[in-house]
Design a protein around this motif. Structure first.
Motif, mmCIF file in Angstrom:
data_model
loop_
_atom_site.group_PDB
_atom_site.id
_atom_site.type_symbol
_atom_site.label_atom_id
_atom_site.label_comp_id
_atom_site.label_asym_id
_atom_site.label_seq_id
_atom_site.Cartn_x
_atom_site.Cartn_y
_atom_site.Cartn_z
ATOM 1 N N LEU A 47 0.760 -1.301 -0.015
ATOM 2 C CA LEU A 47 0.129 -0.046 -0.097
ATOM 3 C C LEU A 47 0.940 1.077 -0.095
ATOM 4 O O LEU A 47 0.652 2.239 -0.628
ATOM 5 C CB LEU A 47 -0.842 0.133 1.145
ATOM 6 N N GLY A 48 1.816 1.290 0.940
ATOM 7 C CA GLY A 48 2.876 2.331 0.793
ATOM 8 C C GLY A 48 3.664 2.599 -0.493
ATOM 9 O O GLY A 48 3.801 3.727 -0.862
ATOM 10 N N ARG A 49 3.809 1.509 -1.135
ATOM 11 C CA ARG A 49 4.513 1.695 -2.435
ATOM 12 C C ARG A 49 3.377 2.337 -3.511
ATOM 13 O O ARG A 49 3.617 3.046 -4.416
ATOM 14 C CB ARG A 49 5.098 0.545 -3.006
ATOM 15 N N VAL A 50 2.166 1.882 -3.545
ATOM 16 C CA VAL A 50 1.161 2.200 -4.484
ATOM 17 C C VAL A 50 0.975 3.706 -4.104
ATOM 18 O O VAL A 50 0.711 4.585 -5.248
ATOM 19 C CB VAL A 50 -0.053 1.389 -4.244
ATOM 20 N N LEU A 51 1.007 4.318 -2.937
ATOM 21 C CA LEU A 51 0.538 5.671 -2.573
ATOM 22 C C LEU A 51 2.043 6.523 -2.761
ATOM 23 O O LEU A 51 2.224 7.431 -2.578
ATOM 24 C CB LEU A 51 0.334 5.691 -1.417
ATOM 25 N N ARG A 52 2.965 5.851 -3.149
ATOM 26 C CA ARG A 52 4.340 6.521 -3.373
ATOM 27 C C ARG A 52 5.022 7.167 -2.088
ATOM 28 O O ARG A 52 5.751 7.766 -2.006
ATOM 29 C CB ARG A 52 4.214 7.613 -4.400
ATOM 30 N N VAL A 53 4.445 6.228 -0.959
ATOM 31 C CA VAL A 53 5.226 6.694 0.286
ATOM 32 C C VAL A 53 6.306 6.267 0.396
ATOM 33 O O VAL A 53 7.316 6.545 1.289
ATOM 34 C CB VAL A 53 4.079 6.179 1.608
ATOM 35 N N ILE A 54 6.593 4.860 0.221
ATOM 36 C CA ILE A 54 7.974 4.282 0.175
ATOM 37 C C ILE A 54 8.338 4.017 -1.221
ATOM 38 O O ILE A 54 7.807 3.629 -2.211
ATOM 39 C CB ILE A 54 7.793 3.015 0.954
ATOM 40 N N SER A 55 9.820 4.068 -1.337
ATOM 41 C CA SER A 55 10.520 3.560 -2.497
ATOM 42 C C SER A 55 10.481 2.163 -2.872
ATOM 43 O O SER A 55 10.083 1.260 -2.012
ATOM 44 C CB SER A 55 11.909 4.025 -2.608
#
Length: 206
Positions: A47-55
């Protein structure tokens, strides 16, 4: 006999991004084992990756840090993705003394792929308990440096043939005597034509 062959894994030796499939495998496997801690770590990381919160690097680090997987489970994963292997590329392998699988994929399964398919060495992304600030993916310049160091250790002066699909491997493409480029993007094709002599590479389209 030509001396050295370097092969990329994702979308080159295999027609897929193996890490994406490994991620899905881990999700299914964590549910099967009722390992809800790992399941939710993977869900929130995705989810963090989809939201561009994590690399993508952080995503891979999170997976490797939190995954404990048995050899039998790795074997099951490799069996699942066997159908995506480009068997035709293996005809090239017999002509080389030193065959290196060089990939940004995790070492925990990349080494098994290398051993199973007759490679002499595997250079992949490793996790040895380090903090994220010290974690390095085996990509781009890092990958090229690792290959160059291994060749030096083994006493080989250069890469005779490189097989890859991705622009990230341009540092390797530039130092290889010849490169076989699998299904290159329009951007990579343009760069090849602009920066390399035409006899330094061959395009392989499915």
């Amino acid at each position: 006999m030509r001396k050295t062959l370097v092969v990329d894994l994702d979308e080159t030796l295999y027609r897929i991004n193996t890490f994406h499939y490994f991620y899905k495998f881990l999700l299914k496997n964590s549910l099967k084992k009722l390992d809800l801690k790992l399941f939710f770590v993977l869900i929130f990381a995705a989810l963090g990756r989809v939201l561009r919160v994590i690399s993508h690097k952080k995503l891979k680090y999170t997976v490797l840090k939190n995954t404990k997987i048995a050899a039998t489970e790795i074997a099951s994963f490799l069996k699942e993705i066997e159908i995506y292997k480009r068997q035709d590329l293996f005809d090239e392998f017999l002509a080389y003394e030193l065959k290196i699988l060089a990939t940004g994929a995790p070492e925990i399964y990349a080494k098994k792929i290398a051993a199973k398919n007759g490679f002499d060495a595997c250079l992949a992304t490793t996790y040895k308990g380090e903090s994220f600030s010290f974690f390095t993916e085996n990509l781009k310049e890092e990958k090229s440096n690792q290959v160059s160091m291994l060749l030096q250790q083994k006493g080989y002066p250069n890469i005779d043939v490189l097989i890859t699909d991705h622009e990230d491997d341009f540092p390797l493409i530039k130092i290889a005597k010849h490169s076989l480029i699998v299904n290159p993007s329009a951007k990579l094709s343009k760069r090849l034509q602009e920066e390399l002599p035409l006899d330094n590479f061959t395009i392989l389209n499915d």
